[in-house]
Design a protein around this motif. Sequence first.
Motif, PDB file in Angstrom:
ATOM      1  N   VAL A  79      -4.085 -14.585   7.510  1.00  0.00           N
ATOM      2  CA  VAL A  79      -3.909 -13.314   8.208  1.00  0.00           C
ATOM      3  C   VAL A  79      -3.016 -13.553   9.421  1.00  0.00           C
ATOM      4  O   VAL A  79      -3.258 -14.468  10.211  1.00  0.00           O
ATOM      5  N   GLN A  80      -1.975 -12.731   9.541  1.00  0.00           N
ATOM      6  CA  GLN A  80      -1.082 -12.811  10.701  1.00  0.00           C
ATOM      7  C   GLN A  80      -1.046 -11.440  11.352  1.00  0.00           C
ATOM      8  O   GLN A  80      -0.687 -10.447  10.704  1.00  0.00           O
ATOM      9  N   ASP A  81      -1.411 -11.387  12.649  1.00  0.00           N
ATOM     10  CA  ASP A  81      -1.383 -10.097  13.320  1.00  0.00           C
ATOM     11  C   ASP A  81       0.044  -9.764  13.757  1.00  0.00           C
ATOM     12  O   ASP A  81       0.966 -10.581  13.606  1.00  0.00           O
ATOM     13  N   ARG A  82       0.234  -8.595  14.302  1.00  0.00           N
ATOM     14  CA  ARG A  82       1.595  -8.138  14.632  1.00  0.00           C
ATOM     15  C   ARG A  82       2.222  -8.904  15.790  1.00  0.00           C
ATOM     16  O   ARG A  82       3.405  -8.786  16.043  1.00  0.00           O
ATOM     17  N   TRP A  83       1.418  -9.723  16.514  1.00  0.00           N
ATOM     18  CA  TRP A  83       1.948 -10.543  17.592  1.00  0.00           C
ATOM     19  C   TRP A  83       2.231 -11.970  17.137  1.00  0.00           C
ATOM     20  O   TRP A  83       2.629 -12.813  17.921  1.00  0.00           O
ATOM     21  N   GLY A  84       1.970 -12.267  15.850  1.00  0.00           N
ATOM     22  CA  GLY A  84       2.281 -13.577  15.306  1.00  0.00           C
ATOM     23  C   GLY A  84       1.112 -14.553  15.258  1.00  0.00           C
ATOM     24  O   GLY A  84       1.267 -15.671  14.786  1.00  0.00           O
ATOM     25  N   PHE A  85      -0.064 -14.146  15.761  1.00  0.00           N
ATOM     26  CA  PHE A  85      -1.239 -15.018  15.716  1.00  0.00           C
ATOM     27  C   PHE A  85      -1.726 -15.146  14.275  1.00  0.00           C
ATOM     28  O   PHE A  85      -1.907 -14.156  13.582  1.00  0.00           O
ATOM     29  N   VAL A  86      -1.920 -16.390  13.821  1.00  0.00           N
ATOM     30  CA  VAL A  86      -2.281 -16.648  12.419  1.00  0.00           C
ATOM     31  C   VAL A  86      -3.691 -17.229  12.339  1.00  0.00           C
ATOM     32  O   VAL A  86      -4.048 -18.125  13.120  1.00  0.00           O
ATOM     33  N   GLN A  87      -4.457 -16.731  11.392  1.00  0.00           N
ATOM     34  CA  GLN A  87      -5.774 -17.281  11.062  1.00  0.00           C
ATOM     35  C   GLN A  87      -5.786 -17.575   9.567  1.00  0.00           C
ATOM     36  O   GLN A  87      -5.281 -16.776   8.771  1.00  0.00           O
ATOM     37  N   GLU A  88      -6.363 -18.718   9.208  1.00  0.00           N
ATOM     38  CA  GLU A  88      -6.464 -19.099   7.807  1.00  0.00           C
ATOM     39  C   GLU A  88      -7.925 -19.360   7.461  1.00  0.00           C
ATOM     40  O   GLU A  88      -8.665 -19.928   8.267  1.00  0.00           O
ATOM     41  N   TYR A  89      -8.287 -18.922   6.247  1.00  0.00           N
ATOM     42  CA  TYR A  89      -9.655 -19.090   5.758  1.00  0.00           C
ATOM     43  C   TYR A  89      -9.589 -19.678   4.355  1.00  0.00           C
ATOM     44  O   TYR A  89      -8.704 -19.322   3.574  1.00  0.00           O
ATOM     45  N   SER A  90     -10.512 -20.543   4.066  1.00  0.00           N
ATOM     46  CA  SER A  90     -10.600 -21.121   2.731  1.00  0.00           C
ATOM     47  C   SER A  90     -12.070 -21.142   2.310  1.00  0.00           C
ATOM     48  O   SER A  90     -12.924 -21.602   3.076  1.00  0.00           O
ATOM     49  N   TYR A  91     -12.337 -20.609   1.138  1.00  0.00           N
ATOM     50  CA  TYR A  91     -13.703 -20.534   0.630  1.00  0.00           C
ATOM     51  C   TYR A  91     -13.755 -21.111  -0.776  1.00  0.00           C
ATOM     52  O   TYR A  91     -12.801 -20.977  -1.550  1.00  0.00           O
ATOM     53  N   ARG A  92     -14.854 -21.696  -1.113  1.00  0.00           N
ATOM     54  CA  ARG A  92     -15.117 -22.145  -2.477  1.00  0.00           C
ATOM     55  C   ARG A  92     -16.138 -21.203  -3.086  1.00  0.00           C
ATOM     56  O   ARG A  92     -17.001 -20.671  -2.383  1.00  0.00           O
ATOM     57  N   PHE A  93     -16.028 -21.014  -4.392  1.00  0.00           N
ATOM     58  CA  PHE A  93     -16.975 -20.137  -5.076  1.00  0.00           C
ATOM     59  C   PHE A  93     -17.238 -20.647  -6.483  1.00  0.00           C
ATOM     60  O   PHE A  93     -16.508 -21.479  -7.007  1.00  0.00           O
ATOM     61  N   ARG A  94     -18.287 -20.131  -7.068  1.00  0.00           N
ATOM     62  CA  ARG A  94     -18.583 -20.315  -8.489  1.00  0.00           C
ATOM     63  C   ARG A  94     -18.358 -18.957  -9.130  1.00  0.00           C
ATOM     64  O   ARG A  94     -18.682 -17.937  -8.525  1.00  0.00           O
ATOM     65  N   TRP A  95     -17.773 -18.950 -10.313  1.00  0.00           N
ATOM     66  CA  TRP A  95     -17.496 -17.676 -10.973  1.00  0.00           C
ATOM     67  C   TRP A  95     -18.058 -17.683 -12.384  1.00  0.00           C
ATOM     68  O   TRP A  95     -18.273 -18.728 -12.986  1.00  0.00           O
ATOM     69  N   ASP A  96     -18.298 -16.485 -12.891  1.00  0.00           N
ATOM     70  CA  ASP A  96     -18.706 -16.320 -14.283  1.00  0.00           C
ATOM     71  C   ASP A  96     -18.269 -14.937 -14.763  1.00  0.00           C
ATOM     72  O   ASP A  96     -18.103 -14.018 -13.974  1.00  0.00           O
ATOM     73  N   TRP A  97     -18.031 -14.877 -16.059  1.00  0.00           N
ATOM     74  CA  TRP A  97     -17.721 -13.585 -16.668  1.00  0.00           C
ATOM     75  C   TRP A  97     -18.983 -12.743 -16.568  1.00  0.00           C
ATOM     76  O   TRP A  97     -20.061 -13.178 -16.949  1.00  0.00           O
ATOM     77  N   TYR A  98     -18.839 -11.535 -16.063  1.00  0.00           N
ATOM     78  CA  TYR A  98     -20.002 -10.699 -15.795  1.00  0.00           C
ATOM     79  C   TYR A  98     -20.289  -9.718 -16.928  1.00  0.00           C
ATOM     80  O   TYR A  98     -21.285  -9.011 -16.888  1.00  0.00           O
ATOM     81  N   ASP A  99     -19.417  -9.662 -17.918  1.00  0.00           N
ATOM     82  CA  ASP A  99     -19.672  -8.842 -19.100  1.00  0.00           C
ATOM     83  C   ASP A  99     -19.099  -9.534 -20.330  1.00  0.00           C
ATOM     84  O   ASP A  99     -18.326 -10.469 -20.234  1.00  0.00           O
ATOM     85  N   SER A 100     -19.520  -9.066 -21.496  1.00  0.00           N
ATOM     86  CA  SER A 100     -19.092  -9.708 -22.738  1.00  0.00           C
ATOM     87  C   SER A 100     -17.709  -9.246 -23.191  1.00  0.00           C
ATOM     88  O   SER A 100     -17.200  -9.726 -24.192  1.00  0.00           O
ATOM     89  N   PHE A 101     -17.082  -8.318 -22.455  1.00  0.00           N
ATOM     90  CA  PHE A 101     -15.743  -7.852 -22.790  1.00  0.00           C
ATOM     91  C   PHE A 101     -14.678  -8.568 -21.964  1.00  0.00           C
ATOM     92  O   PHE A 101     -13.504  -8.291 -22.092  1.00  0.00           O
ATOM     93  N   THR A 103     -13.980  -8.302 -18.782  1.00  0.00           N
ATOM     94  CA  THR A 103     -13.301  -7.393 -17.861  1.00  0.00           C
ATOM     95  C   THR A 103     -13.952  -7.380 -16.493  1.00  0.00           C
ATOM     96  O   THR A 103     -13.549  -6.601 -15.632  1.00  0.00           O
ATOM     97  N   SER A 104     -14.950  -8.223 -16.286  1.00  0.00           N
ATOM     98  CA  SER A 104     -15.635  -8.325 -14.998  1.00  0.00           C
ATOM     99  C   SER A 104     -15.950  -9.778 -14.685  1.00  0.00           C
ATOM    100  O   SER A 104     -16.373 -10.521 -15.563  1.00  0.00           O
ATOM    101  N   ILE A 105     -15.754 -10.137 -13.429  1.00  0.00           N
ATOM    102  CA  ILE A 105     -16.075 -11.487 -12.966  1.00  0.00           C
ATOM    103  C   ILE A 105     -16.926 -11.363 -11.707  1.00  0.00           C
ATOM    104  O   ILE A 105     -16.657 -10.521 -10.839  1.00  0.00           O
ATOM    105  N   ARG A 106     -17.925 -12.211 -11.630  1.00  0.00           N
ATOM    106  CA  ARG A 106     -18.735 -12.301 -10.414  1.00  0.00           C
ATOM    107  C   ARG A 106     -18.356 -13.592  -9.706  1.00  0.00           C
ATOM    108  O   ARG A 106     -18.367 -14.668 -10.298  1.00  0.00           O
ATOM    109  N   LEU A 107     -18.004 -13.491  -8.428  1.00  0.00           N
ATOM    110  CA  LEU A 107     -17.673 -14.638  -7.595  1.00  0.00           C
ATOM    111  C   LEU A 107     -18.861 -14.894  -6.672  1.00  0.00           C
ATOM    112  O   LEU A 107     -19.232 -14.025  -5.881  1.00  0.00           O
ATOM    113  N   ASN A 108     -19.452 -16.065  -6.771  1.00  0.00           N
ATOM    114  CA  ASN A 108     -20.606 -16.431  -5.955  1.00  0.00           C
ATOM    115  C   ASN A 108     -20.144 -17.400  -4.872  1.00  0.00           C
ATOM    116  O   ASN A 108     -19.847 -18.557  -5.152  1.00  0.00           O
TER     117      ASN A 108
END
Length: 141
Positions: A79-101, A103-108
């Motif tokens: 994220v960079q604000d209009r004055w140039g200040f930058v913040q960075e975020y990094s997250y890890r997750f586990r994912w799984d298909w949330y339906d049998s079609f 078309t949906s993923i759940r990120l934990n």
Amino acid sequence: MKTVVRKLHYIAMLAALVVSLASCEVDVAVGNHTLAYRENTEYLCSFVWTDEWYDEFGDYHYQELYFYPDNTGEDYIRVQDRWGFVQEYSYRFRWDWYDSFFTSIRLNYGGGDYSYMDNMRMYNARLDCLLDGSYVTFIGY
């Protein structure tokens, strides 16, 4: 006698066909290891999915999603604000298909923190979805 031999021949052919079909590894169950599961997972994991946007305050956001075949992933946000200040975020997750079609993923993200990608369409290195209720288009690289 020819008729009996012919019938025995057909029975032997039918038995050989049944045995050969039984040895085929065709999985018809819904979920892991089906052809649809493998194809959708492979496509999802073959790109780094990126999106960028400006919020109502004029801040620039850039996001990358990495999905791995072992159902883990990474979410990087810059994220960079209009004055140039930058913040960075990094997250890890586990994912799984949330339906049998696929078309949906759940990120934990852990600690009871979930995100959902619904109404997904993946095509031409694009991933359109509702991410936690907001329409988003990710571009795959």
